[in-house]
Design a protein around this motif. Structure first.
Motif: not given
Length: 320
Positions: A81-90
Motif C-alpha cells: 500500500s501507498l499512503r495519500v494525505p486524506n480521503d479526498k485524495a482517493l
C-alpha cells in the motif's frame, strides 16, 4: 530497541523503462536512485520515493527482462500500500485511474481506513490508503516536480499484506522476535476466510503495520513480473542494527549477516513461510553520492562496483 515501521518494499518488473513511466508519470513518485542489483549488476534496481528519498517512502524494483507471469497464491507479499494525505485524495486518484485506464477497484474501508486497490501494467497488487486519521508514523513529502497536485500526492508506504499458510510461525516471528504487537483485525474480502489480522510496531499507524492473511484454500504463489521480492523494516541506526543481529542469533534465526548496501545497512531473514524480510538502517541515505536536487538522474554505483562502470553501463538499456 524497536523497529520504526516499513523501510522499503522491493518488487520485480520485466520492463524498467515502462516501470519508470508508470511510477513517475502516472503515480507521481520521484526516481531517487537509478542503480543496479548489487548481487547481479547486469540488472537495474530502481528506487522510487518521496521528495528526499525518506526511509519509509521507498518502493523499489529489480528488472528481470525474462520474468514470467506471476501466479498469485500463498506464502507471498500479496499487497503493497501507498499512503495519500486524506480521503479526498482517493477520489482524485479514482478519477485519474479511470482517465488513464489503470485497473482499479472501488474505494472501500480496510482496517478502519478508506482505501483504493489498483494494479500497475504488470499486475502488481497495490492499494492507496488514506492517512486522514493517522496518528502514527508521519508520511514524507510529495515530489515537488510530480504531475500530481501536492495535496493528493503519495507520501510513503503503508501496510504490507502477507498471505500465508503457517500463520502461527509468522506471528511468533513478528511478535516474539521482531517486537510487533497485535492491533486488531478486519474481515477478509474472500468469503469464508478468517479475518486479516493487523500487527504494528514503533509509533504505529499507517507506515508501521503488517497485515497477515491466513489462507489454506490456495496454492503457493509462483512469483514473476508484478510480484514482491521482499519487505524491509526500519532500524534507527547502525548501533541498534548490530543489536538486532545479536537478537536474531539469540533466537537461532538464520540470516544473511551484515550486508553493506551503501545507502543503508541490511540483514536478511525468512519467515516460516519462506517470505524474505530485511532489516535496514535509516541511513546513510540516498544523498550520500548525489545531491538531493539531482537524485536519480544518472547511474549511481556503490564504490565496490565503480571500477566496472563501463561494463555495467554497456549492458543496460537507457530508461528514456
Amino acid at each position: 530497541m524497536e523497529l520504526k515501521g516499513i523501510h522499503h518494499v522491493s518488487a520485480i518488473t520485466a520492463n524498467a523503462r515502462a516501470n519508470k513511466d508508470f511510477y513517475t508519470n502516472i503515480l507521481g513518485l520521484r526516481l531517487v536512485k537509478k542503480t543496479v542489483n548489487q548481487d547481479t549488476p547486469s540488472m537495474y534496481h530502481l528506487f522510487y520515493a518521496d521528495e528526499t528519498g525518506s526511509p519509509g517512502t521507498d518502493l523499489t524494483f529489480f528488472e528481470i527482462p525474462r520474468a514470467g507471469k506471476t501466479y498469485q497464491g500463498n506464502n507471498s507479499i500479496s499487497a503493497t500500500s501507498l499512503r495519500v494525505p486524506n480521503d479526498k485524495a482517493l477520489s482524485y486518484w479514482q478519477e485519474r485511474f479511470k482517465r488513464m485506464s489503470v485497473p482499479h477497484e472501488e474505494i472501500k474501508e480496510r482496517a478502519g481506513r478508506l482505501t483504493l486497490a489498483f494494479n500497475d501494467f504488470e499486475g502488481q497488487r497495490l492499494i492507496l490508503v488514506s492517512d486522514e486519521n493517522n496518528k502514527g508514523v508521519k508520511g514524507g513529502t510529495p515530489w515537488g516536480k510530480s504531475p500530481i497536485p501536492k495535496e493528493f500526492g503519495i507520501v510513503g508506504l503503508g501496510p504490507s499484506q502477507l498471505t500465508i499458510a503457517n500463520i502461527e510461525g509468522t506471528v511468533d516471528l513478528f511478535t516474539n522476535v521482531l517486537g510487533f504487537r497485535k492491533k486488531g483485525q478486519y474481515a477478509s474480502s474472500v468469503k469464508g476466510q478468517p479475518d486479516i489480522v493487523v500487527y504494528e510496531t514503533g509509533e504505529g499507524g499507517t507506515g508501521a503495520e503488517i497485515h497477515l492473511e491466513h489462507r489454506l484454500d490456495v496454492t503457493e504463489e509462483r512469483p514473476g513480473r508484478g510480484s514482491v521480492h521482499h519487505i524491509a523494516l526500519r532500524v534507527d541506526n547502525e548501533e541498534e542494527f548490530h543489536a538486532w543481529i545479536d537478537k536474531l542469533n539469540e533466537h537461532n534465526i538464520a540470516h544473511s549477516g551484515f550486508v553493506d548496501r551503501f545507502y543503508f545497512r541490511s540483514v536478511y531473514l525468512k519467515d516460516p513461510n519462506g517470505i524474505t524480510i530485511e532489516l535496514a538502517t535509516d541511513g546513510p541515505g540516498f544523498d550520500i553520492d548525489e545531491e538531493l536536487e539531482h537524485l536519480g538522474e544518472s547511474l549511481a554505483l556503490p564504490p565496490f562496483l565503480e571500477h566496472r562502470r563501463e561494463e555495467i553501463e554497456a549492458r543496460l538499456k537507457p530508461l528514456d
